[in-house]
Write a protein that holds these residues in place. Structure first.
Motif, PDB file in Angstrom:
ATOM      1  N   ASP A  76     -49.708  11.353 -95.230  1.00 18.77           N
ATOM      2  CA  ASP A  76     -50.496  12.247 -95.888  1.00 18.77           C
ATOM      3  C   ASP A  76     -50.915  13.370 -95.002  1.00 18.77           C
ATOM      4  OD1 ASP A  76     -52.019  13.186 -97.798  1.00 18.77           O
ATOM      5  OD2 ASP A  76     -53.456  11.261 -97.866  1.00 18.77           O
ATOM      6  N   GLY A  77     -50.432  14.435 -94.989  1.00 13.78           N
ATOM      7  CA  GLY A  77     -50.477  15.377 -94.079  1.00 13.78           C
ATOM      8  C   GLY A  77     -50.442  14.756 -92.722  1.00 13.78           C
ATOM      9  N   ASN A  78     -51.620  15.289 -91.921  1.00 11.84           N
ATOM     10  CA  ASN A  78     -51.874  14.448 -90.738  1.00 11.84           C
ATOM     11  C   ASN A  78     -52.721  13.405 -90.620  1.00 11.84           C
ATOM     12  OD1 ASN A  78     -49.741  16.089 -89.145  1.00 11.84           O
ATOM     13  ND2 ASN A  78     -51.053  17.638 -88.527  1.00 11.84           N
ATOM     14  N   LYS A  79     -53.317  13.245 -91.880  1.00 12.59           N
ATOM     15  CA  LYS A  79     -54.269  11.934 -91.559  1.00 12.59           C
ATOM     16  C   LYS A  79     -53.934  10.789 -90.951  1.00 12.59           C
ATOM     17  CE  LYS A  79     -56.400  13.082 -96.137  1.00 12.59           C
ATOM     18  NZ  LYS A  79     -56.230  12.703 -97.266  1.00 12.59           N
ATOM     19  N   GLY A  80     -52.907  10.333 -90.880  1.00 15.96           N
ATOM     20  CA  GLY A  80     -52.535   9.153 -90.277  1.00 15.96           C
ATOM     21  C   GLY A  80     -51.900   9.417 -88.822  1.00 15.96           C
ATOM     22  N   ILE A  81     -52.067  10.668 -88.283  1.00 14.34           N
ATOM     23  CA  ILE A  81     -51.502  10.933 -87.139  1.00 14.34           C
ATOM     24  C   ILE A  81     -52.673  11.237 -86.106  1.00 14.34           C
ATOM     25  CG2 ILE A  81     -49.833  12.366 -85.456  1.00 14.34           C
ATOM     26  CD1 ILE A  81     -48.263  12.708 -88.240  1.00 14.34           C
ATOM     27  N   TRP A  82     -52.842  10.364 -85.124  1.00 15.96           N
ATOM     28  CA  TRP A  82     -53.899  10.409 -84.413  1.00 15.96           C
ATOM     29  C   TRP A  82     -53.887  11.548 -83.144  1.00 15.96           C
ATOM     30  CZ3 TRP A  82     -54.777   4.503 -83.263  1.00 15.96           C
ATOM     31  CH2 TRP A  82     -55.061   4.025 -84.472  1.00 15.96           C
ATOM     32  N   GLY A  83     -53.945  12.670 -83.626  1.00 15.10           N
ATOM     33  CA  GLY A  83     -53.957  13.805 -82.635  1.00 15.10           C
ATOM     34  C   GLY A  83     -52.664  14.148 -81.861  1.00 15.10           C
ATOM     35  N   ASP A  84     -52.747  14.910 -80.952  1.00 16.84           N
ATOM     36  CA  ASP A  84     -51.395  15.223 -80.145  1.00 16.84           C
ATOM     37  C   ASP A  84     -50.671  14.285 -79.317  1.00 16.84           C
ATOM     38  OD1 ASP A  84     -52.269  17.870 -81.041  1.00 16.84           O
ATOM     39  OD2 ASP A  84     -53.104  18.247 -78.854  1.00 16.84           O
ATOM     40  N   ARG A  85     -49.548  14.500 -79.512  1.00 14.68           N
ATOM     41  CA  ARG A  85     -48.797  13.492 -78.689  1.00 14.68           C
ATOM     42  C   ARG A  85     -48.928  13.388 -77.282  1.00 14.68           C
ATOM     43  NH1 ARG A  85     -42.693  12.951 -80.776  1.00 14.68           N
ATOM     44  NH2 ARG A  85     -42.712  10.675 -81.161  1.00 14.68           N
ATOM     45  N   CYS A  86     -49.005  12.184 -76.837  1.00 14.92           N
ATOM     46  CA  CYS A  86     -49.173  12.054 -75.460  1.00 14.92           C
ATOM     47  C   CYS A  86     -48.090  11.325 -74.553  1.00 14.92           C
ATOM     48  CB  CYS A  86     -50.385  11.188 -75.063  1.00 14.92           C
ATOM     49  SG  CYS A  86     -50.869  10.621 -73.315  1.00 14.92           S
ATOM     50  N   ARG A  87     -47.471  11.902 -73.446  1.00 11.86           N
ATOM     51  CA  ARG A  87     -46.531  11.563 -72.695  1.00 11.86           C
ATOM     52  C   ARG A  87     -46.767  12.001 -71.279  1.00 11.86           C
ATOM     53  NH1 ARG A  87     -45.815   9.336 -76.947  1.00 11.86           N
ATOM     54  NH2 ARG A  87     -43.765   9.028 -77.970  1.00 11.86           N
ATOM     55  N   VAL A  88     -46.710  10.737 -70.439  1.00 12.29           N
ATOM     56  CA  VAL A  88     -46.768  11.247 -69.004  1.00 12.29           C
ATOM     57  C   VAL A  88     -45.851  12.278 -68.589  1.00 12.29           C
ATOM     58  CG1 VAL A  88     -47.805   8.845 -68.527  1.00 12.29           C
ATOM     59  CG2 VAL A  88     -45.397   9.271 -68.237  1.00 12.29           C
ATOM     60  N   PRO A  89     -46.190  13.059 -67.412  1.00 13.36           N
ATOM     61  CA  PRO A  89     -45.440  13.860 -67.129  1.00 13.36           C
ATOM     62  C   PRO A  89     -43.942  13.553 -66.764  1.00 13.36           C
ATOM     63  CG  PRO A  89     -47.350  14.064 -65.671  1.00 13.36           C
ATOM     64  CD  PRO A  89     -47.426  12.650 -66.603  1.00 13.36           C
ATOM     65  N   PHE A  90     -43.170  14.327 -67.376  1.00 12.87           N
ATOM     66  CA  PHE A  90     -41.634  13.702 -67.130  1.00 12.87           C
ATOM     67  C   PHE A  90     -41.214  13.434 -65.689  1.00 12.87           C
ATOM     68  CE2 PHE A  90     -36.942  15.203 -67.183  1.00 12.87           C
ATOM     69  CZ  PHE A  90     -36.714  14.050 -67.812  1.00 12.87           C
ATOM     70  N   GLU A  91     -41.635  14.454 -64.805  1.00 14.34           N
ATOM     71  CA  GLU A  91     -41.361  14.097 -63.453  1.00 14.34           C
ATOM     72  C   GLU A  91     -41.492  12.798 -62.906  1.00 14.34           C
ATOM     73  OE1 GLU A  91     -43.521  16.933 -64.471  1.00 14.34           O
ATOM     74  OE2 GLU A  91     -41.770  17.676 -65.066  1.00 14.34           O
ATOM     75  N   GLU A  92     -42.697  11.992 -63.453  1.00 13.78           N
ATOM     76  CA  GLU A  92     -43.015  10.512 -63.079  1.00 13.78           C
ATOM     77  C   GLU A  92     -41.920   9.635 -63.655  1.00 13.78           C
ATOM     78  OE1 GLU A  92     -46.863   9.245 -63.829  1.00 13.78           O
ATOM     79  OE2 GLU A  92     -47.967  11.105 -63.239  1.00 13.78           O
ATOM     80  N   VAL A  93     -41.441  10.086 -64.744  1.00 15.37           N
ATOM     81  CA  VAL A  93     -40.492   9.003 -65.196  1.00 15.37           C
ATOM     82  C   VAL A  93     -39.017   9.290 -65.083  1.00 15.37           C
ATOM     83  CG1 VAL A  93     -41.937   8.174 -66.956  1.00 15.37           C
ATOM     84  CG2 VAL A  93     -40.198  10.158 -67.400  1.00 15.37           C
ATOM     85  N   TYR A  94     -38.723  10.541 -64.429  1.00 18.48           N
ATOM     86  CA  TYR A  94     -37.378  11.109 -64.265  1.00 18.48           C
ATOM     87  C   TYR A  94     -37.025  11.203 -62.646  1.00 18.48           C
ATOM     88  CZ  TYR A  94     -32.975  13.847 -64.108  1.00 18.48           C
ATOM     89  OH  TYR A  94     -31.782  14.270 -63.729  1.00 18.48           O
ATOM     90  N   LYS A  95     -36.113  10.235 -62.238  1.00 16.43           N
ATOM     91  CA  LYS A  95     -35.826  10.376 -60.889  1.00 16.43           C
ATOM     92  C   LYS A  95     -34.544  10.638 -60.797  1.00 16.43           C
ATOM     93  CE  LYS A  95     -39.923   9.217 -59.682  1.00 16.43           C
ATOM     94  NZ  LYS A  95     -40.841  10.475 -59.623  1.00 16.43           N
ATOM     95  N   ARG A  96     -33.773  11.963 -60.169  1.00 12.27           N
ATOM     96  CA  ARG A  96     -32.437  12.016 -60.206  1.00 12.27           C
ATOM     97  C   ARG A  96     -32.123  11.723 -58.450  1.00 12.27           C
ATOM     98  NH1 ARG A  96     -29.127  17.530 -61.666  1.00 12.27           N
ATOM     99  NH2 ARG A  96     -30.373  17.101 -63.770  1.00 12.27           N
ATOM    100  N   ARG A  97     -30.987  11.085 -58.313  1.00 16.05           N
ATOM    101  CA  ARG A  97     -30.878  10.553 -56.911  1.00 16.05           C
ATOM    102  C   ARG A  97     -29.120  10.911 -56.755  1.00 16.05           C
ATOM    103  NH1 ARG A  97     -33.883   4.985 -56.749  1.00 16.05           N
ATOM    104  NH2 ARG A  97     -36.008   6.092 -56.355  1.00 16.05           N
TER     105      ARG A  97
END
Ligand SMILES: Cc1cc2nc3c(=O)[nH]c(=O)nc-3n(C[C@H](O)[C@H](O)[C@H](O)COP(=O)(O)O)c2cc1C
Length: 242
Positions: free
Chosen positions: A221-242
């Protein structure tokens, strides 16, 4: 929608419109797509219980700790792990594989491949998925401990670890379902905030089954059921290229 747009569009929606509804067949269709998710050894130890009737609302909302995502939904899907189906699934897959090999392999390769499948689905899978008060898991652990001295082995074979394996695959089906729903313009909220004992009682599920997730379905119902902006930890913290 392209996959990138779908992923951005999908949000966990906690309040659904009471004016728009979803044809149950559309949800069934998305669940059919969910069965295309990958699954460990292709065992498909899952079951999707699609609750269509609004009479489920009160009981389910109570079991989901009163969450609005449950109470305002128009339908719900309970993703159930069915480790207890391991024997029938293994038998089904073995029968399929034998015919599959006969259809798709050269004659001189068939005997060896069929023998391999017989060991895999006829012996290994039943051994891996069987449970008996943790004792079978301890026995499997001992076997891989010894085998592991000589060669690489899968070490996650305790009864708890195998339960995790089953939940992992089921969760992939759940995610596939949510994306299929998003593609049709429908919304979902995955929930693990529930009383599993209560859910199992409500649905008359036997012991040995597990509730992986409950996914409430509806239309935002519009944005009523969405609790604000999306939150993701910085990509650099989860992505490791080796
Ligand atoms: C396994 C799992 C369990 C969750 N359980 C709940 C829940 O019980 N209630 C709820 O409101 N959201 C639940 N969520 C939704 C998450 O809170 C949500 O995915 C996360 O905040 C990121 O937001 P997004 O889905 O909008 O990207 C669950 C998500 C997952 C994957």
């Amino acid at each position: 929608m392209k996959l990138q747009n779908l992923l951005e569009h999908r949000r966990s929606v906690r309040l659904f419109s009471d004016k728009k509804s979803i044809p149950p067949d559309d949800i069934e269709d998305c669940l059919r797509q969910a069965t295309l998710a990958p699954t460990s050894s292709n065992m498909q130890l899952w079951q999707f219980i699609h609750l269509v009737d609004s009479s489920w609302r009160d009981g389910l909302t109570k079991a989901c700790l009163g969450q609005k995502a449950a109470s305002t939904a128009t339908q719900w899907v309970v993703f159930v792990t069915r480790q207890d189906f391991f024997q029938s699934r293994a038998k089904f897959l073995l029968n399929f594989e034998i015919l599959n090999i006969k259809r798709n392999n050269l004659k001189d390769k068939q005997t060896k491949r069929i023998a391999h499948r017989k060991v895999y689905y006829g012996k290994l899978m039943p051994l891996l998925y069987a449970r008996f008060f943790r004792l079978l898991g301890i026995m499997r652990k001992l076997i891989v401990l010894i085998m592991g001295i000589f060669r690489p082995v899968v070490r996650e074979v305790s009864e708890t670890e195998i339960r995790t394996v089953v939940h992992k695959s089921c969760a992939l089906a759940a995610q596939t379902f949510m994306l299929a729903m998003a593609e049709k313009g429908y919304d979902t909220c995955p929930m693990e905030g529930f009383d599993s004992k209560m859910v199992k009682k409500l649905l008359h599920l036997p012991r040995g089954t597990g509730i992986n997730m409950i996914i409430s379905c509806g239309i935002r119902d519009g944005n009523k059921g969405i609790w604000g902006d999306r939150c993701r930890v910085p990509f650099e913290e989860v992505y490791k290229r080796r």
